[in-house]
Motif scaffolding. Structure first.
Motif, PDB file in Angstrom:
ATOM      1  N   CYS A  12       0.819  -1.223   0.000  1.00 19.26           N
ATOM      2  CA  CYS A  12       0.000   0.000   0.000  1.00 19.26           C
ATOM      3  C   CYS A  12       0.846   1.262   0.000  1.00 19.26           C
ATOM      4  CB  CYS A  12      -0.929   0.005   1.214  1.00 19.26           C
ATOM      5  SG  CYS A  12      -0.054  -0.158   2.804  1.00 19.26           S
ATOM      6  N   THR A  13       2.095   1.159  -0.449  1.00 14.57           N
ATOM      7  CA  THR A  13       2.965   2.325  -0.439  1.00 14.57           C
ATOM      8  C   THR A  13       2.338   3.488  -1.208  1.00 14.57           C
ATOM      9  OG1 THR A  13       4.955   0.964  -0.278  1.00 14.57           O
ATOM     10  CG2 THR A  13       5.230   3.204  -1.114  1.00 14.57           C
ATOM     11  N   LEU A  53      -4.593   5.164   5.222  1.00 12.34           N
ATOM     12  CA  LEU A  53      -3.481   6.085   5.041  1.00 12.34           C
ATOM     13  C   LEU A  53      -3.901   7.547   5.180  1.00 12.34           C
ATOM     14  CD1 LEU A  53      -1.528   4.452   2.078  1.00 12.34           C
ATOM     15  CD2 LEU A  53      -1.206   4.112   4.533  1.00 12.34           C
ATOM     16  N   TRP A  54      -3.044   8.293   5.844  1.00 13.34           N
ATOM     17  CA  TRP A  54      -3.244   9.724   6.056  1.00 13.34           C
ATOM     18  C   TRP A  54      -3.441  10.440   4.719  1.00 13.34           C
ATOM     19  CZ3 TRP A  54       1.196  13.088   8.625  1.00 13.34           C
ATOM     20  CH2 TRP A  54       0.688  14.376   8.908  1.00 13.34           C
ATOM     21  N   LEU A  88      -0.903   3.732   9.014  1.00  8.68           N
ATOM     22  CA  LEU A  88      -1.298   5.124   8.776  1.00  8.68           C
ATOM     23  C   LEU A  88      -0.415   5.834   7.754  1.00  8.68           C
ATOM     24  CD1 LEU A  88      -2.039   6.206  12.464  1.00  8.68           C
ATOM     25  CD2 LEU A  88      -3.574   5.120  10.806  1.00  8.68           C
ATOM     26  N   VAL A  89       0.858   5.470   7.693  1.00  8.91           N
ATOM     27  CA  VAL A  89       1.787   5.997   6.680  1.00  8.91           C
ATOM     28  C   VAL A  89       2.641   4.831   6.227  1.00  8.91           C
ATOM     29  CG1 VAL A  89       3.749   7.521   6.209  1.00  8.91           C
ATOM     30  CG2 VAL A  89       1.863   8.343   7.625  1.00  8.91           C
ATOM     31  N   ARG A 124      -7.325  -2.824  17.440  1.00 13.61           N
ATOM     32  CA  ARG A 124      -6.341  -3.061  18.501  1.00 13.61           C
ATOM     33  C   ARG A 124      -4.904  -2.824  18.067  1.00 13.61           C
ATOM     34  NH1 ARG A 124      -6.599  -8.624  21.405  1.00 13.61           N
ATOM     35  NH2 ARG A 124      -6.777  -9.434  19.277  1.00 13.61           N
ATOM     36  N   TYR A 125      -4.592  -3.071  16.805  1.00 16.09           N
ATOM     37  CA  TYR A 125      -3.192  -3.080  16.369  1.00 16.09           C
ATOM     38  C   TYR A 125      -2.938  -1.972  15.348  1.00 16.09           C
ATOM     39  CZ  TYR A 125      -3.176  -7.695  18.523  1.00 16.09           C
ATOM     40  OH  TYR A 125      -3.298  -8.730  19.416  1.00 16.09           O
ATOM     41  N   TYR A 126      -1.812  -1.277  15.534  1.00 16.47           N
ATOM     42  CA  TYR A 126      -1.461  -0.158  14.665  1.00 16.47           C
ATOM     43  C   TYR A 126       0.014  -0.200  14.279  1.00 16.47           C
ATOM     44  CZ  TYR A 126      -5.855   2.279  15.747  1.00 16.47           C
ATOM     45  OH  TYR A 126      -7.182   2.634  15.863  1.00 16.47           O
ATOM     46  N   THR A 127       0.283   0.209  13.046  1.00 16.09           N
ATOM     47  CA  THR A 127       1.622   0.557  12.594  1.00 16.09           C
ATOM     48  C   THR A 127       1.538   1.989  12.081  1.00 16.09           C
ATOM     49  OG1 THR A 127       2.089  -1.733  11.949  1.00 16.09           O
ATOM     50  CG2 THR A 127       3.517  -0.025  11.027  1.00 16.09           C
ATOM     51  N   PRO A 128       1.768   2.978  12.941  1.00 15.91           N
ATOM     52  CA  PRO A 128       1.621   4.363  12.492  1.00 15.91           C
ATOM     53  C   PRO A 128       2.522   4.719  11.309  1.00 15.91           C
ATOM     54  CG  PRO A 128       1.632   4.257  14.882  1.00 15.91           C
ATOM     55  CD  PRO A 128       2.009   2.894  14.396  1.00 15.91           C
TER      56      PRO A 128
END
Length: 428
Positions: A12-13, A53-54, A88-89, A124-128
């Motif tokens: 998803c880049t 994504l932001w 998120l990014v 519950r899970y994030y990779t900002p």
């Protein structure tokens, strides 16, 4: 002991080069195909690295958000009982009103993360920020991605902003959901070298841990790279932000590719076509090439690198990207060997949670590091070149690993290209 879980991931880049953005979700067609999620469920996946994504939700302002796409997708994941690890990014520089070299990147991402958590309090899970160290190198040292820096000062500043953004984002998320967990991803390799480049390799082998070390609060005056960070622009007060209130990852996400381990060699003439890193007063010029292609390199491999991470941090691990751009047969061998390595480690007591099949829909133009669109495509579990995703040989393999813990196929008995003598560069 049960086998390790298999997770999935969608490339998803959303990268920026100059003023132009390129979006892998658009390239693969996934942005317009919610039915892909049902295909993922058919595999048996129960955990999925997935983008909110932001750049997509708030492209013009954090006061103008468009939640339609993530609302629909995350609701469908809930229905399918697939747990997302929300990114998120992903190798991005953020929307046009910020950038990795601006302080507003960290504060803006924190605000956005809080809004995401409020919108989806059940996540519950994030990779900002995905792979902050890799992004800082490509954007701050090598000049490939925006803002196209080519100096250690730029690299250090970009890394700092991304890691600070990660910390501030998780704090904002946890104000909404105190149980939220940080899955921090990073490409993990090892730098190998000739004797003349031992000092450079030692520096790079310390540098590969910086994202995790900063978040864990261990970058103090005794850290091997303290002086490097200070001399390239970080103040003691900026570093104290992490020392005073560490925010270590809940899961270390280790990404590993055939190109992750590197070899530094001053014998530049032996590698025609490879650009050389200029000499300095303390070292000769050299090439930085894939260690897998060099006979002199003693590769560590995924299993040993995971063991290194476990020994260093004693935090839960996951393989968060495992992909090979090659033939179906070689992709099957690559996945099988990662599966076996992860399960061996688990049986020895290493807390390893998942093996992520990356990327489910393949990837575009990574062989040119996303500098040119439309040049190449690497299929994944599905091949999207004809529009509708078509299952590849990996589909049946993954489904069998999830359902039965094994998959039998004659090609799995042979070595991969990364293990055959034909892989080596020929001396010129």
């Amino acid at each position: 002991m049960e086998n390790i879980d298999i997770w999935g991931g969608v490339e998803c880049t959303c990268r920026r080069v100059g003023d132009a953005y390129s979006d892998q979700l658009t390239r693969s067609g996934h942005r317009d195909r919610i039915s892909d999620l049902d295909r993922f469920a058919e595999l048996g996946l129960r955990t999925l690295r997935y983008p909110v994504l932001w750049e997509h939700v708030a492209p013009t302002s954090l006061d103008q958000l468009d939640w339609r796409w993530p609302d629909e997708r995350l609701a469908r994941l809930q229905q399918l009982k697939i747990e997302p690890i929300v990114g998120l990014v992903h190798h991005g520089s953020g929307p046009r009103y910020t950038a990795l070299d601006q302080p507003s990147f960290a504060t803006g991402l924190a605000r956005y993360a809080g809004l995401v958590a409020e919108r989806y309090p059940w996540v519950r899970y994030y990779t900002p920020v995905n792979e902050p160290l890799t992004t800082a190198r490509f954007s701050g040292l090598y000049g490939i991605w925006y803002p196209h820096g080519t100096h250690d000062n730029v690299f250090v500043r970009l890394l700092y902003h991304q890691v600070l953004a990660t910390k501030l984002a998780m704090q904002a998320i946890r104000r909404v959901n105190p149980a939220a967990q940080l899955v921090q991803t990073e490409d993990l390799g090892q730098t190998h070298h000739t004797p003349a480049l031992a000092t450079q390799a030692e520096f790079e082998n310390h540098r590969r841990w910086l994202s995790f070390d900063l978040l864990s609060g261990t970058v103090t005056p005794t850290h091997p790279l303290w002086s490097y960070l200070r001399s390239h622009g970080l103040s003691e007060a900026e570093l104290a932000v992490f020392q005073d209130s560490p925010l270590p990852p809940d899961i270390l996400g280790i990404n590993y590719y055939a190109t992750s381990e590197r070899f530094l060699d001053e014998r530049v003439a032996q590698y025609p076509g490879h650009g050389a890193v200029p000499a300095t007063g303390s070292r000769p010029e050299y090439v930085d090439v894939e260690a897998v292609r060099v006979p002199d390199a003693e590769m560590l491999g995924l299993e040993e690198l995971l063991r290194q991470a476990w020994t260093r941090y004693h935090l839960p691990l996951a393989i968060t990207e495992s992909h090979l751009g090659c033939t179906r047969e070689e992709q099957m061998r690559w996945l099988q060997q990662a599966w076996e390595a992860a399960n061996r480690l688990r049986r020895t007591g290493v807390d390893i949670r998942g093996l992520t099949v990356w990327s489910l829909l393949g990837a575009f133009d990574w062989d040119n590091l996303l500098t040119h669109d439309g040049v190449s495509y690497e299929s994944g579990v599905f091949d999207v070149r004809r529009g509708e995703p078509r299952p590849t040989a990996l589909f049946k393999m993954i489904r069998n690993l999830i359902r039965h813990g094994h998959h039998h196929h004659p090609v799995l008995q042979g070595p991969g290209w990364w293990q055959r003598p034909s892989r080596f560069y020929s001396a010129s």
